[in-house]
Scaffold this motif. Structure first.
Motif, PDB file in Angstrom:
ATOM      1  N   LEU A   1      -2.880   7.373  -1.920  1.00  0.00           N
ATOM      2  CA  LEU A   1      -1.519   8.087  -1.904  1.00  0.00           C
ATOM      3  C   LEU A   1      -1.236   9.160  -0.960  1.00  0.00           C
ATOM      4  N   GLN A   2      -2.361  10.032  -0.815  1.00  0.00           N
ATOM      5  CA  GLN A   2      -2.263  11.323   0.040  1.00  0.00           C
ATOM      6  C   GLN A   2      -2.469  10.693   1.468  1.00  0.00           C
ATOM      7  N   THR A   3      -3.339   9.560   1.678  1.00  0.00           N
ATOM      8  CA  THR A   3      -3.439   9.169   3.071  1.00  0.00           C
ATOM      9  C   THR A   3      -2.259   8.745   3.656  1.00  0.00           C
ATOM     10  N   ALA A   4      -1.634   7.818   2.833  1.00  0.00           N
ATOM     11  CA  ALA A   4      -0.275   7.090   3.198  1.00  0.00           C
ATOM     12  C   ALA A   4       0.730   8.247   3.656  1.00  0.00           C
ATOM     13  N   ALA A   5       0.827   9.174   2.487  1.00  0.00           N
ATOM     14  CA  ALA A   5       1.896  10.413   2.945  1.00  0.00           C
ATOM     15  C   ALA A   5       1.426  11.102   4.100  1.00  0.00           C
ATOM     16  N   ASN A   6       0.125  11.383   4.455  1.00  0.00           N
ATOM     17  CA  ASN A   6      -0.121  12.122   5.652  1.00  0.00           C
ATOM     18  C   ASN A   6       0.055  11.296   7.046  1.00  0.00           C
ATOM     19  N   SER A   7       0.203   9.829   6.847  1.00  0.00           N
ATOM     20  CA  SER A   7       0.329   8.916   7.796  1.00  0.00           C
ATOM     21  C   SER A   7       1.942   8.530   8.240  1.00  0.00           C
ATOM     22  N   GLY A   8       2.617   9.266   7.259  1.00  0.00           N
ATOM     23  CA  GLY A   8       3.906   8.903   7.371  1.00  0.00           C
ATOM     24  C   GLY A   8       4.300   7.326   7.055  1.00  0.00           C
ATOM     25  N   MET A   9       3.588   6.913   6.046  1.00  0.00           N
ATOM     26  CA  MET A   9       3.541   5.612   5.636  1.00  0.00           C
ATOM     27  C   MET A   9       3.978   5.171   3.985  1.00  0.00           C
ATOM     28  N   ASP A  10       4.567   4.121   3.667  1.00  0.00           N
ATOM     29  CA  ASP A  10       4.705   4.154   2.251  1.00  0.00           C
ATOM     30  C   ASP A  10       3.349   3.527   1.513  1.00  0.00           C
ATOM     31  N   CYS A  11       2.954   3.518   0.519  1.00  0.00           N
ATOM     32  CA  CYS A  11       2.080   3.233  -0.099  1.00  0.00           C
ATOM     33  C   CYS A  11       2.289   2.330  -1.479  1.00  0.00           C
ATOM     34  N   ILE A  12       1.363   1.150  -1.415  1.00  0.00           N
ATOM     35  CA  ILE A  12       1.467   0.255  -2.465  1.00  0.00           C
ATOM     36  C   ILE A  12       0.341   0.363  -3.333  1.00  0.00           C
ATOM     37  N   THR A  13       0.146   0.879  -4.572  1.00  0.00           N
ATOM     38  CA  THR A  13      -1.017   0.977  -5.180  1.00  0.00           C
ATOM     39  C   THR A  13      -1.363   0.030  -6.162  1.00  0.00           C
ATOM     40  N   VAL A  14      -2.514  -0.404  -6.397  1.00  0.00           N
ATOM     41  CA  VAL A  14      -3.027  -1.565  -7.240  1.00  0.00           C
ATOM     42  C   VAL A  14      -3.489  -1.200  -8.437  1.00  0.00           C
ATOM     43  N   SER A  15      -3.365  -1.719  -9.804  1.00  0.00           N
ATOM     44  CA  SER A  15      -3.740  -1.471 -10.823  1.00  0.00           C
ATOM     45  C   SER A  15      -4.970  -1.691 -11.342  1.00  0.00           C
ATOM     46  N   TRP A  16      -5.682  -2.900 -10.666  1.00  0.00           N
ATOM     47  CA  TRP A  16      -6.826  -3.210 -10.906  1.00  0.00           C
ATOM     48  C   TRP A  16      -8.187  -2.568 -10.349  1.00  0.00           C
ATOM     49  N   GLY A  17      -7.785  -1.466  -9.547  1.00  0.00           N
ATOM     50  CA  GLY A  17      -8.965  -0.730  -9.030  1.00  0.00           C
ATOM     51  C   GLY A  17      -9.805   0.049  -9.935  1.00  0.00           C
ATOM     52  N   PHE A  18     -10.422   1.104  -9.432  1.00  0.00           N
ATOM     53  CA  PHE A  18     -11.130   2.143  -9.757  1.00  0.00           C
ATOM     54  C   PHE A  18     -10.271   3.301 -10.906  1.00  0.00           C
ATOM     55  N   LYS A  19      -9.043   3.387 -10.670  1.00  0.00           N
ATOM     56  CA  LYS A  19      -8.383   4.589 -11.200  1.00  0.00           C
ATOM     57  C   LYS A  19      -7.547   4.046 -12.313  1.00  0.00           C
ATOM     58  N   GLY A  20      -6.655   3.015 -12.217  1.00  0.00           N
ATOM     59  CA  GLY A  20      -5.813   2.368 -13.145  1.00  0.00           C
ATOM     60  C   GLY A  20      -4.442   2.679 -13.334  1.00  0.00           C
ATOM     61  N   ARG A  21      -3.583   2.067 -13.783  1.00  0.00           N
ATOM     62  CA  ARG A  21      -2.159   2.247 -13.671  1.00  0.00           C
ATOM     63  C   ARG A  21      -1.823   3.588 -14.313  1.00  0.00           C
ATOM     64  N   ALA A  22      -2.303   3.928 -15.507  1.00  0.00           N
ATOM     65  CA  ALA A  22      -1.863   5.169 -16.150  1.00  0.00           C
ATOM     66  C   ALA A  22      -2.123   6.305 -15.012  1.00  0.00           C
ATOM     67  N   PHE A  23      -3.429   6.408 -14.443  1.00  0.00           N
ATOM     68  CA  PHE A  23      -3.814   7.477 -13.674  1.00  0.00           C
ATOM     69  C   PHE A  23      -2.957   7.488 -12.482  1.00  0.00           C
ATOM     70  N   LEU A  24      -2.459   6.416 -11.918  1.00  0.00           N
ATOM     71  CA  LEU A  24      -1.749   6.365 -10.551  1.00  0.00           C
ATOM     72  C   LEU A  24      -0.459   6.741 -10.980  1.00  0.00           C
ATOM     73  N   GLY A  37     -12.332  -0.737  -4.581  1.00  0.00           N
ATOM     74  CA  GLY A  37     -11.441  -0.764  -5.804  1.00  0.00           C
ATOM     75  C   GLY A  37      -9.981  -1.235  -5.069  1.00  0.00           C
ATOM     76  N   THR A  38      -9.908  -1.965  -4.020  1.00  0.00           N
ATOM     77  CA  THR A  38      -8.618  -2.442  -3.704  1.00  0.00           C
ATOM     78  C   THR A  38      -8.908  -3.947  -3.178  1.00  0.00           C
ATOM     79  N   LEU A  39      -9.890  -4.189  -2.224  1.00  0.00           N
ATOM     80  CA  LEU A  39     -10.177  -5.462  -1.834  1.00  0.00           C
ATOM     81  C   LEU A  39     -11.373  -6.051  -2.478  1.00  0.00           C
ATOM     82  N   LEU A  40     -12.413  -5.014  -2.585  1.00  0.00           N
ATOM     83  CA  LEU A  40     -13.590  -5.457  -3.192  1.00  0.00           C
ATOM     84  C   LEU A  40     -14.032  -4.577  -4.389  1.00  0.00           C
ATOM     85  N   ASP A  41     -14.727  -5.359  -5.361  1.00  0.00           N
ATOM     86  CA  ASP A  41     -15.145  -4.564  -6.580  1.00  0.00           C
ATOM     87  C   ASP A  41     -16.582  -4.133  -6.240  1.00  0.00           C
ATOM     88  N   THR A  42     -16.957  -2.856  -5.822  1.00  0.00           N
ATOM     89  CA  THR A  42     -18.179  -2.493  -5.355  1.00  0.00           C
ATOM     90  C   THR A  42     -18.811  -1.717  -6.142  1.00  0.00           C
TER      91      THR A  42
END
Length: 216
Positions: free
Chosen positions: A173-196, A13-18
């Motif tokens: 989003l949760q993974t980035a937060a738990n890792s102390g990192m910023d997160c950039i999300t992509v709208s072309w993936g499995f969940k979409g912009r509205a969900f994100l 959903g980010t690099l590959l459409d699987t």
């Protein structure tokens, strides 16, 4: 705009459409065990927490199904053998990775997909571009725990201080937060912009090219 010097990518959903290979493998397995098959959009909504969780959500009885372990083993093995039939990078991904390599940006993949499949897909699609790829395996907690992200950063010999996580789901989003990192999300993936947006994503991009703006 904040800039980063390292990037950790989610895979599905980010690099590959699987989704087609995942759905075909899951429904093939469910049919073998006389379990009702599912439409692709439903399967897509279940993706993000690994194959085991995907199967659990896809079976009416979940983990209580008397043949759950047999079904899971069959699904996992079938998917590993058929994970590259329809799977392909999203448009613009290969150009993005080439340009990040030109900028000498360290890159890794961290996924909740089976580790064997993650490593095979990384070699098949991103050989020479992304050398570190980590999936779900025994002995290390999967996302949203930070363990696999930290393992990837260690392999890259990079710090999380100026690293960013790029993904397409609430798990990312949760993974980035738990890792102390910023997160950039992509709208072309499995969940979409509205969900994100509903999940509180603060930085959403609509094309791979937009990610380049975050790297000097």
């Amino acid at each position: 705009m904040k800039h980063y010097d390292t990037v950790i990518f989610d895979l599905d959903g980010t690099l590959l459409d699987t989704i087609e290979d995942l759905a075909n493998s899951l429904n093939h397995t469910l049919a073998q065990f006389d379990v009702p098959t599912l439409p692709v959009p439903t399967i897509q909504s279940y993706v993000g927490n690994g194959l085991r969780r995907l199967l659990e959500l896809s079976i009416p009885e979940g983990l209580d199904h008397p043949k759950f372990e047999d079904i899971f083993t069959t699904f996992r093995d079938y998917y590993i053998d058929h994970c590259k039939e329809a799977t392909a990078p999203y448009p613009g991904i290969m150009d993005l990775l080439e340009k990040l390599r030109e900028k000498k940006i360290p890159m890794a993949i961290v996924s909740n997909k089976n580790d064997t499949a993650v490593k095979e897909l990384a070699v098949d699609f991103f050989d020479g571009l992304i050398s570190v790829a980590i999936g779900e395996r025994e002995g290390i907690s999967k996302k949203p725990a930070p363990d696999t992200v930290f393992a990837a950063l260690k392999e890259l010999d990079c710090s999380s201080f100026h690293a960013v996580y790029v993904g397409d789901s609430e798990v990312d989003l949760q993974t980035a937060a738990n890792s102390g990192m910023d997160c950039i999300t992509v709208s072309w993936g499995f969940k979409g912009r509205a969900f994100l947006e509903k999940e509180g994503a603060s930085t959403i991009i609509d094309t791979p090219e937009e990610l380049l703006d975050f790297f000097i």
